[in-house]
Design a protein around this motif. Structure first.
Motif, PDB file in Angstrom:
ATOM      1  N   TRP A 161     -39.385   3.573  53.633  1.00 10.71           N
ATOM      2  CA  TRP A 161     -38.723   3.516  54.948  1.00 10.71           C
ATOM      3  C   TRP A 161     -37.269   3.950  54.827  1.00 10.71           C
ATOM      4  O   TRP A 161     -36.770   4.725  55.611  1.00 10.71           O
ATOM      5  N   SER A 191     -49.666   4.574  49.870  1.00 10.31           N
ATOM      6  CA  SER A 191     -50.790   5.228  50.524  1.00 10.31           C
ATOM      7  C   SER A 191     -52.119   4.870  49.849  1.00 10.31           C
ATOM      8  O   SER A 191     -53.106   4.581  50.516  1.00 10.31           O
ATOM      9  N   PHE A 232     -42.310  11.437  61.260  1.00  5.00           N
ATOM     10  CA  PHE A 232     -41.574  10.317  61.847  1.00  5.00           C
ATOM     11  C   PHE A 232     -41.316  10.578  63.326  1.00  5.00           C
ATOM     12  O   PHE A 232     -41.533   9.709  64.178  1.00  5.00           O
ATOM     13  N   LEU A 269     -40.558   0.721  65.204  1.00  2.56           N
ATOM     14  CA  LEU A 269     -39.869   1.342  64.083  1.00  2.56           C
ATOM     15  C   LEU A 269     -40.670   1.147  62.802  1.00  2.56           C
ATOM     16  O   LEU A 269     -40.923   2.094  62.044  1.00  2.56           O
ATOM     17  N   VAL A 270     -41.109  -0.084  62.575  1.00  2.00           N
ATOM     18  CA  VAL A 270     -41.859  -0.389  61.355  1.00  2.00           C
ATOM     19  C   VAL A 270     -43.165   0.394  61.328  1.00  2.00           C
ATOM     20  O   VAL A 270     -43.500   1.039  60.334  1.00  2.00           O
ATOM     21  N   LEU A 284     -42.506   4.006  60.569  1.00  2.00           N
ATOM     22  CA  LEU A 284     -42.120   4.222  59.170  1.00  2.00           C
ATOM     23  C   LEU A 284     -43.328   4.048  58.250  1.00  2.00           C
ATOM     24  O   LEU A 284     -43.534   4.835  57.329  1.00  2.00           O
ATOM     25  N   VAL A 285     -44.136   3.035  58.528  1.00  2.00           N
ATOM     26  CA  VAL A 285     -45.322   2.790  57.704  1.00  2.00           C
ATOM     27  C   VAL A 285     -46.244   4.008  57.716  1.00  2.00           C
ATOM     28  O   VAL A 285     -46.667   4.492  56.666  1.00  2.00           O
ATOM     29  N   THR A 316     -45.529   7.039  58.448  1.00  2.00           N
ATOM     30  CA  THR A 316     -44.883   8.201  57.830  1.00  2.00           C
ATOM     31  C   THR A 316     -44.959   8.122  56.306  1.00  2.00           C
ATOM     32  O   THR A 316     -45.271   9.116  55.638  1.00  2.00           O
ATOM     33  N   VAL A 317     -44.688   6.937  55.749  1.00  4.22           N
ATOM     34  CA  VAL A 317     -44.746   6.777  54.292  1.00  4.22           C
ATOM     35  C   VAL A 317     -46.166   7.036  53.787  1.00  4.22           C
ATOM     36  O   VAL A 317     -46.379   7.756  52.812  1.00  4.22           O
ATOM     37  N   LYS A 318     -47.148   6.480  54.492  1.00  4.25           N
ATOM     38  CA  LYS A 318     -48.543   6.638  54.088  1.00  4.25           C
ATOM     39  C   LYS A 318     -48.953   8.102  54.070  1.00  4.25           C
ATOM     40  O   LYS A 318     -49.496   8.601  53.095  1.00  4.25           O
TER      41      LYS A 318
END
Ligand code: NA
Ligand code: NA
Lengths: 170, 435, 324
Positions: A22, A68, B68, B272-273, B276-277, B279-281
């Motif tokens: 994040w 992931s 994002f 937001l969380v 972000l989650v 996007t990271v995944k």
């Protein structure tokens, strides 16, 4: 016992990795925009933002991979796999896991060597504001290790499915 | 063992492993490691090296940033508003939503140089909407995949930049050469969906006859998409206005979505969380496939397999047409296992001297090349757009469903490729007219 | 131990660049051919483009680690791996030409800066085996530059040592990937770039810039070739002597090829309507003075070897000014 410990450990690690992810994304957004402002409003382009964005991408690959995989978001060609029973899926997973482990062990082993070489060469980016490379290089085998832990945990679950005598369900 | 046999095994082992359900990134990397261990162990160093240098790229920064942005837009409700506008305007036409999806993807393509942003955004927004209106799954997935692939053809385009540098062709000209073919394909997709749904309305049902909208409702629906339009103007504006590089423009897009969500009061912690989650995944999944594909390419080159390609091309009868067709075939086949940039990196240096020798226009060849890469994005089993779309669709959608959806669109891509082959002006007219 | 061995050694090289770079046809490949000829075919070298085995930025470390047998590239690229490469690359407003560069690096026993670089290479498991002068690394701009003040405030793409030079001259250096430069100049995101002169047509820069400013910031930009030390030591004494024996010859031969390439590239620019501005001797002298005072110390600070090399370089310029 081992299973529960491994499960808790990989869960904690992946949550932490996700949290770093994040931060990296927000960093890329905020500093990508500031770079432009510094160039246009202050006529003083940054010589380090671009490099750190690239470094952030390598770290995002590290933490994003951990997060992931933990959340089952790695894409598979599940053309045949999708229709298999849980037990058959577990058997297929156990059969292919050595290939994943082979890749990850190489990533850890050679990644550690690459990190050491980077330290030996004292590698810095050849940019006007140099940034040390070896910490990023050492993050790679570390990420490989955590991903390997998750693969092993999934392997243990599969073995349990195969030999644990659980009912075969579609 | 002969080089031919080793190369063949290299492909076969990968396919076997992937079809057994190993994640794509592990399959690519693991196959490469296996062959390197047996044939050339010192190539193993390319594993960490690829992990470091593949994401170390200013253009890839656009991936998480546009992801994002897309995710934030999804929560802001403005994407639904845009989609709602499309629905109210052309929802009465059978297949209207799918046609609208192609249009939105086309606009996305003008902002990004790569395919994931449009694919993942529309996969998250358009797919559920089309499902709600009982669209056929294949039409729904297919139009998103085909529309998403346009991202690399309509400028700005990263594959064109790679090709332009290696082939020594003006990147500006290449961008212009991609515009007409891109719009042509978008038109083909739209016409196909419209015609097909006219005859088989069950594939893309028109909205129920009791749902009618007044001109005022339609207008207000269109006006409600202003933040979406603003976002596009910001991102397009900073690129085409010479203010920012594409990577910085992606940061502007993400920041713009951030601000829009704030204005709409949708910038909650949960939103937001969640953004972000996801996007990271998705970035993690995608980057690992890219890294695996790079390792696979590096070992392919270490084995010496690229010489096979040159020999294949030169052995082709039929003069320059035959050679060109062989090149297109090789790009297509490699497209089944390799990422776009890997194919460009591998093939351009092998092909360009031959293209020069034959006196073929490198601008035209570039357009053919990238349209071909587009097809590679969509052709099973290994297509990057297919992976991205699979990543965002609900878990009940299998890869088989995705594969089944792209057939007609791939056929249309082939039609487009053939037309550009027969009428090079489709690609070369615009850049030459602008000179 | 005299004469060629029976066994043929096969090497794989991967430079930091690909076939599009002038260093491929005018630097590395002629050197490879010279090596194969001098060793009477007992050393065969396969050259892979950057990205084939590892990325260009990783190629130096790959040769050091033995993933490849050799590397070619510039000190401005691998300078972060071996600061002494900056000495071999060439200093800001340093040597004016091929002959001067050879003299300070190898030719004159009073200087021998090359020994410092070779020592640093050996410490990194590499052997320095080839060198070429690619000519001026110059400024390619949309604005006129006749004196250093003309650079003030201008946004130009400049990486590493170029950025240090550009900001020293009062300009605003912008960092971006090679692939983005063309579009950025065309759109106006930046007003020009630093680049090796022979390579501007490879990048189609003549389409977007108006001026080439000679001799730029580095009148003699050099490229180096390194061999992995284990691969090097595995050769026979005879083979090593043969390869060392072609160092000087290929240096002058390939430098001339590059010089021809520079002329061609400038002609392509003129044909496209561009103008080539050559800075006056007085202006070059001013820039050199400022570079020695403000840019060189940054190179010297990178390592002990660099500090020593920079001192020798200064002494060389002083001796030359004194007419020795
Ligand atoms: Na695009
Ligand atoms: Na494909």
């Amino acid at each position: 016992m081992l299973m529960r410990g491994l499960d808790a450990l990989t869960r904690a690690i992946s949550e932490f990795a996700g949290w770093i992810g994040w931060f990296l994304i927000l960093y890329c957004m905020a500093f990508g925009v500031s770079d432009v402002f510094m160039r246009y409003l202050l006529n003083n382009p940054s010589q380090w933002i671009g490099t750190t964005l690239q470094a952030a991408m390598v770290l995002l690959a590290c933490v994003g991979g951990i997060y992931s995989l933990q959340h089952d978001s790695f894409v598979k060609l599940d053309l045949f796999y999708a229709n298999a029973t849980t037990r058959k899926k577990a058997i297929l997973d156990v059969l292919t896991a050595p290939i994943a482990i082979l890749f990850l062990v190489t990533l850890i082993w050679k990644g550690y060597e690459a990190g050491q070489l980077s330290l030996m060469l004292n590698q810095w980016t050849p940019t006007s504001v140099p940034i040390p490379i070896y910490p990023i290089k050492f993050a790679i085998p570390l990420a490989g290790f955590f991903v390997l832990l998750i693969v092993i945990k999934k392997l243990l679950v599969d073995l349990q499915t195969i030999f644990g005598g659980e009912p075969d369900e579609a | 063992m002969s080089l031919e046999l080793i190369t063949a095994l290299y492909f076969i082992v990968l396919f076997a492993i992937l079809f057994m359900g190993l994640p794509v990134s592990f399959g690519l990397g693991g196959t490469a490691v296996l062959f390197a261990l047996i044939i050339e162990p010192r190539a193993l160093l390319s594993v960490p090296s690829a992990f470091y240098s593949t994401p170390w790229s200013s253009i890839l920064v656009t991936v998480p940033l546009f992801l994002f942005m897309g995710s934030l837009i999804r929560f802001s409700g403005i994407a639904e508003a845009a989609y709602d506008a499309v629905y109210k305007l052309i929802g009465h036409i059978p297949g209207g939503l799918a046609m609208g999806t192609v249009q939105v993807c086309t606009v996305f393509a003008a902002i990004t140089g790569i395919t994931p942003p449009a694919t993942t955004t529309m996969g998250q927004i358009a797919y559920p909407s089309m499902m709600r209106y009982n669209y056929d799954r294949r039409i729904a997935i297919g139009c998103i995949a085909a529309g998403g692939a346009l991202g690399a053809l309509i400028p700005p385009s990263v594959p064109f930049i790679f090709y332009g540098l290696l082939a020594k062709v003006s990147i500006g000209d290449l961008f212009m050469a991609g515009l007409m073919p891109g719009l042509m394909l978008a038109l083909f997709y739209t016409i196909y969906i419209g015609v097909r749904c006219q005859f088989q309305p069950e594939l893309g049902p028109a909205l129920p006859s009791d749902e009618k909208f007044t001109a005022g409702e339609k207008l207000s629906a269109v006006l409600s998409i202003w933040p979406f339009a603003l976002l596009i103007v910001i991102v397009l504006g900073v690129i085409w206005g010479g203010i920012a590089t594409p990577a910085e423009a992606a940061a502007f897009g993400a920041a713009g979505a951030f601000v829009i969500n704030f204005i709409y009061g949708k910038l909650t912690k949960a939103v937001l969380v969640e953004s972000l989650v996801s996007t990271v995944k998705l970035s993690g999944m995608g980057l690992w496939i890219l890294i695996g594909a790079t390792v696979y390419l590096n070992v392919f080159n270490t084995l010496g397999s690229q010489d096979l390609l040159t020999n294949l091309v030169l052995s082709m009868p039929g003069g320059s047409t035959g050679i060109l067709l062989m090149m297109m075939l090789i790009i297509l086949i490699l497209g089944m296992v390799m990422d776009d940039w890997a194919i460009i990196l591998l093939c351009t240096p092998l092909f360009i001297p031959i293209i020069d020798e034959l006196g073929i226009d490198k601008l035209w060849f570039g357009a053919l090349f990238i349209v071909n890469i587009q097809i590679a994005y969509l052709t099973p089993p290994f297509g990057f757009v297919l992976f991205w779309i699979k990543g965002v669709l609900p878990k009940d959608v299998s890869m088989g469903d995705v594969y089944n959806s792209v057939g007609p669109f791939v056929v249309l891509q082939f039609v487009g490729l053939t037309l550009i082959f027969i009428f090079p002006e489709i690609a070369t007219w615009l850049p030459n007219a602008l000179k | 131990a005299d004469g060629p061995p029976d066994e043929v050694t096969e090497w794989v090289f991967q430079p930091a660049f690909d076939q599009t770079d002038a260093g491929w046809d005018n630097g590395l490949i002629p050197w490879v051919e010279a090596v194969e000829e001098a060793t009477q075919g007992t050393v065969k070298i396969r050259v892979e483009p950057a990205g084939a085995l590892v990325s260009g930025a990783e190629a130096f470390a790959a040769a050091a680690a033995g993933q490849t047998d050799g590397y070619a590239g510039w000190g401005s690229v691998y300078g972060g791996d071996m600061p002494e490469g900056m000495l071999a690359f060439g200093m800001a407003m340093g040597a004016n030409n091929t002959e001067e560069a050879w003299e300070v690096m190898w030719g004159n026993p009073d200087y021998r800066v090359g020994d410092i670089v070779q020592e640093a290479a050996h410490a990194r498991n590499l052997h320095w085996a080839g060198w070429t002068n690619q000519g001026p690394n110059a400024m390619f701009t949309k604005f006129r530059v006749e004196k250093m003040e003309d650079l003030e405030g201008h946004k130009m793409r400049a990486g590493g040592p170029q950025a240090i030079f550009h900001s020293t001259m009062g300009g605003a250096p912008v960092s971006m990937n090679g692939g983005e430069i063309y579009t950025a100049i065309k759109l106006g995101t930046i007003e020009g770039t630093y680049w090796d002169t022979g390579g501007i047509d490879d990048m189609s820069f003549q389409e977007v810039i108006d001026y080439a400013i000679m001799p730029g910031w580095n009148p003699a930009q050099h490229q180096e070739i390194f061999i992995n030390l284990q691969s090097w030591n595995a050769l026979t004494d005879w083979q090593r002597e043969q390869i060392d024996g072609i160092f000087e010859e290929t240096y002058f031969q390939t430098s001339q090829m590059h010089a021809d390439g520079v002329e061609e590239a400038l002609q392509i620019l003129r044909d496209a309507g561009g103008e080539v501005i050559t800075l006056s001797d007085e202006e070059v002298a001013r820039m050199r003075e400022k570079s020695i005072a403000e840019v060189w110390p940054q190179v010297a600070a990178a390592s002990k070897g660099n500090a020593k090399g920079v001192e020798i370089y200064k002494k060389y310029l002083e001796d030359k000014a004194a007419g020795n």
